[in-house]
Motif scaffolding. Structure first.
Motif, PDB file in Angstrom:
ATOM      1  N   GLN A 168      29.673  45.982  37.997  1.00  0.00           N
ATOM      2  CA  GLN A 168      28.615  46.981  38.061  1.00  0.00           C
ATOM      3  C   GLN A 168      28.687  47.980  36.915  1.00  0.00           C
ATOM      4  O   GLN A 168      27.671  48.563  36.545  1.00  0.00           O
ATOM      5  CB  GLN A 168      28.615  47.679  39.414  1.00  0.00           C
ATOM      6  N   ILE A 169      29.860  48.181  36.352  1.00  0.00           N
ATOM      7  CA  ILE A 169      29.964  49.030  35.157  1.00  0.00           C
ATOM      8  C   ILE A 169      29.109  48.435  34.038  1.00  0.00           C
ATOM      9  O   ILE A 169      28.478  49.146  33.272  1.00  0.00           O
ATOM     10  CB  ILE A 169      31.434  49.177  34.711  1.00  0.00           C
ATOM     11  N   ASP A 170      29.064  47.107  33.985  1.00  0.00           N
ATOM     12  CA  ASP A 170      28.257  46.411  32.987  1.00  0.00           C
ATOM     13  C   ASP A 170      26.830  46.152  33.462  1.00  0.00           C
ATOM     14  O   ASP A 170      26.083  45.410  32.825  1.00  0.00           O
ATOM     15  CB  ASP A 170      28.914  45.080  32.613  1.00  0.00           C
ATOM     16  N   GLY A 171      26.445  46.727  34.611  1.00  0.00           N
ATOM     17  CA  GLY A 171      25.093  46.583  35.120  1.00  0.00           C
ATOM     18  C   GLY A 171      24.828  45.279  35.835  1.00  0.00           C
ATOM     19  O   GLY A 171      23.687  44.863  35.989  1.00  0.00           O
ATOM     20  N   MET A 172      25.868  44.609  36.278  1.00  0.00           N
ATOM     21  CA  MET A 172      25.720  43.326  36.975  1.00  0.00           C
ATOM     22  C   MET A 172      26.234  43.462  38.405  1.00  0.00           C
ATOM     23  O   MET A 172      26.847  44.466  38.766  1.00  0.00           O
ATOM     24  CB  MET A 172      26.508  42.238  36.246  1.00  0.00           C
ATOM     25  N   TYR A 221      36.851  35.262  47.657  1.00  0.00           N
ATOM     26  CA  TYR A 221      37.899  36.240  47.369  1.00  0.00           C
ATOM     27  C   TYR A 221      38.184  37.103  48.589  1.00  0.00           C
ATOM     28  O   TYR A 221      37.331  37.259  49.467  1.00  0.00           O
ATOM     29  CB  TYR A 221      37.456  37.156  46.215  1.00  0.00           C
ATOM     30  N   CYS A 222      39.363  37.714  48.610  1.00  0.00           N
ATOM     31  CA  CYS A 222      39.681  38.702  49.638  1.00  0.00           C
ATOM     32  C   CYS A 222      38.893  39.979  49.350  1.00  0.00           C
ATOM     33  O   CYS A 222      38.340  40.150  48.259  1.00  0.00           O
ATOM     34  CB  CYS A 222      41.184  38.990  49.693  1.00  0.00           C
ATOM     35  N   PHE A 223      38.838  40.888  50.292  1.00  0.00           N
ATOM     36  CA  PHE A 223      38.051  42.102  50.150  1.00  0.00           C
ATOM     37  C   PHE A 223      38.518  42.945  48.963  1.00  0.00           C
ATOM     38  O   PHE A 223      37.713  43.426  48.175  1.00  0.00           O
ATOM     39  CB  PHE A 223      38.112  42.920  51.440  1.00  0.00           C
ATOM     40  N   GLU A 224      39.821  43.131  48.819  1.00  0.00           N
ATOM     41  CA  GLU A 224      40.349  43.983  47.754  1.00  0.00           C
ATOM     42  C   GLU A 224      39.995  43.428  46.371  1.00  0.00           C
ATOM     43  O   GLU A 224      39.551  44.167  45.489  1.00  0.00           O
ATOM     44  CB  GLU A 224      41.868  44.154  47.887  1.00  0.00           C
ATOM     45  N   CYS A 225      40.192  42.134  46.175  1.00  0.00           N
ATOM     46  CA  CYS A 225      39.889  41.536  44.873  1.00  0.00           C
ATOM     47  C   CYS A 225      38.383  41.544  44.620  1.00  0.00           C
ATOM     48  O   CYS A 225      37.942  41.802  43.496  1.00  0.00           O
ATOM     49  CB  CYS A 225      40.446  40.121  44.798  1.00  0.00           C
ATOM     50  N   ALA A 226      37.596  41.283  45.652  1.00  0.00           N
ATOM     51  CA  ALA A 226      36.139  41.307  45.504  1.00  0.00           C
ATOM     52  C   ALA A 226      35.669  42.693  45.079  1.00  0.00           C
ATOM     53  O   ALA A 226      34.803  42.824  44.209  1.00  0.00           O
ATOM     54  CB  ALA A 226      35.470  40.885  46.809  1.00  0.00           C
ATOM     55  N   CYS A 227      36.235  43.738  45.670  1.00  0.00           N
ATOM     56  CA  CYS A 227      35.854  45.107  45.303  1.00  0.00           C
ATOM     57  C   CYS A 227      36.213  45.406  43.856  1.00  0.00           C
ATOM     58  O   CYS A 227      35.428  46.036  43.134  1.00  0.00           O
ATOM     59  CB  CYS A 227      36.519  46.120  46.227  1.00  0.00           C
ATOM     60  N   THR A 228      37.365  44.972  43.417  1.00  0.00           N
ATOM     61  CA  THR A 228      37.779  45.204  42.036  1.00  0.00           C
ATOM     62  C   THR A 228      36.837  44.493  41.070  1.00  0.00           C
ATOM     63  O   THR A 228      36.358  45.082  40.097  1.00  0.00           O
ATOM     64  CB  THR A 228      39.220  44.712  41.810  1.00  0.00           C
ATOM     65  N   ILE A 229      36.549  43.228  41.332  1.00  0.00           N
ATOM     66  CA  ILE A 229      35.660  42.444  40.476  1.00  0.00           C
ATOM     67  C   ILE A 229      34.264  43.065  40.455  1.00  0.00           C
ATOM     68  O   ILE A 229      33.654  43.221  39.399  1.00  0.00           O
ATOM     69  CB  ILE A 229      35.610  40.977  40.951  1.00  0.00           C
ATOM     70  N   GLU A 230      33.761  43.443  41.616  1.00  0.00           N
ATOM     71  CA  GLU A 230      32.414  44.022  41.703  1.00  0.00           C
ATOM     72  C   GLU A 230      32.335  45.374  40.999  1.00  0.00           C
ATOM     73  O   GLU A 230      31.341  45.682  40.345  1.00  0.00           O
ATOM     74  CB  GLU A 230      31.985  44.155  43.167  1.00  0.00           C
ATOM     75  N   ALA A 231      33.382  46.173  41.103  1.00  0.00           N
ATOM     76  CA  ALA A 231      33.392  47.474  40.433  1.00  0.00           C
ATOM     77  C   ALA A 231      33.262  47.299  38.930  1.00  0.00           C
ATOM     78  O   ALA A 231      32.467  47.980  38.275  1.00  0.00           O
ATOM     79  CB  ALA A 231      34.666  48.247  40.771  1.00  0.00           C
ATOM     80  N   TYR A 232      34.012  46.375  38.357  1.00  0.00           N
ATOM     81  CA  TYR A 232      33.925  46.131  36.917  1.00  0.00           C
ATOM     82  C   TYR A 232      32.579  45.511  36.542  1.00  0.00           C
ATOM     83  O   TYR A 232      32.010  45.844  35.507  1.00  0.00           O
ATOM     84  CB  TYR A 232      35.073  45.236  36.443  1.00  0.00           C
ATOM     85  N   GLU A 263      33.793  56.380  38.414  1.00  0.00           N
ATOM     86  CA  GLU A 263      34.501  56.149  39.683  1.00  0.00           C
ATOM     87  C   GLU A 263      34.781  54.667  39.894  1.00  0.00           C
ATOM     88  O   GLU A 263      35.845  54.298  40.380  1.00  0.00           O
ATOM     89  CB  GLU A 263      33.676  56.695  40.853  1.00  0.00           C
ATOM     90  N   LYS A 264      33.837  53.807  39.508  1.00  0.00           N
ATOM     91  CA  LYS A 264      34.052  52.365  39.632  1.00  0.00           C
ATOM     92  C   LYS A 264      35.233  51.924  38.777  1.00  0.00           C
ATOM     93  O   LYS A 264      36.067  51.129  39.196  1.00  0.00           O
ATOM     94  CB  LYS A 264      32.796  51.605  39.214  1.00  0.00           C
ATOM     95  N   LEU A 265      35.300  52.446  37.577  1.00  0.00           N
ATOM     96  CA  LEU A 265      36.407  52.109  36.681  1.00  0.00           C
ATOM     97  C   LEU A 265      37.731  52.577  37.272  1.00  0.00           C
ATOM     98  O   LEU A 265      38.728  51.853  37.243  1.00  0.00           O
ATOM     99  CB  LEU A 265      36.179  52.738  35.313  1.00  0.00           C
ATOM    100  N   LEU A 266      37.748  53.773  37.839  1.00  0.00           N
ATOM    101  CA  LEU A 266      38.965  54.290  38.460  1.00  0.00           C
ATOM    102  C   LEU A 266      39.394  53.435  39.653  1.00  0.00           C
ATOM    103  O   LEU A 266      40.581  53.155  39.830  1.00  0.00           O
ATOM    104  CB  LEU A 266      38.772  55.741  38.904  1.00  0.00           C
ATOM    105  N   VAL A 267      38.440  53.016  40.472  1.00  0.00           N
ATOM    106  CA  VAL A 267      38.746  52.159  41.624  1.00  0.00           C
ATOM    107  C   VAL A 267      39.354  50.854  41.139  1.00  0.00           C
ATOM    108  O   VAL A 267      40.381  50.398  41.636  1.00  0.00           O
ATOM    109  CB  VAL A 267      37.483  51.880  42.471  1.00  0.00           C
TER     110      VAL A 267
END
Length: 91
Positions: free
Chosen positions: A51-55, A38-49, A73-77
């Motif tokens: 980590q909200i679930d603890g993964m 993935y590109c950086f932006e999409c990777a950050c979005t996927i990772e933020a969601y 903050e992760k959800l907002l990002v």
């Protein structure tokens, strides 16, 4: 909205695996779950969601950038990135 799948989608150094993105020459971040790049932006979005679930789906840079954020903050990002990338779908 209809998307055309491009050659190189999800392959290292080629196009982002997210169908709505597919940014060329940007797939530099490997997702351990989907086994795609993935590109950086999409990777950050996927990772933020994730980590909200603890993964965590990414090793290294992306996970380290997201970890210091609180769950809120992760959800907002993640929401902000979705709004900026697909405003017509959220309207």
């Amino acid at each position: 909205m209809t998307y055309q799948i491009t050659d190189g989608k999800g392959k290292q150094g080629q196009n982002c695996n997210r169908t709505a993105c597919q940014m060329p020459n940007s797939a530099n971040y490997y997702n351990n779950v989907t086994r795609a790049w993935y590109c950086f932006e999409c990777a950050c979005t996927i990772e933020a969601y994730a980590q909200i679930d603890g993964m965590s789906f990414y090793e290294g840079t992306v996970a380290e950038l997201i970890k210091p954020l609180s769950q809120h903050e992760k959800l907002l990002v993640g929401r902000l990135q979705l709004v900026l990338q697909e405003p017509e779908e959220l309207a």
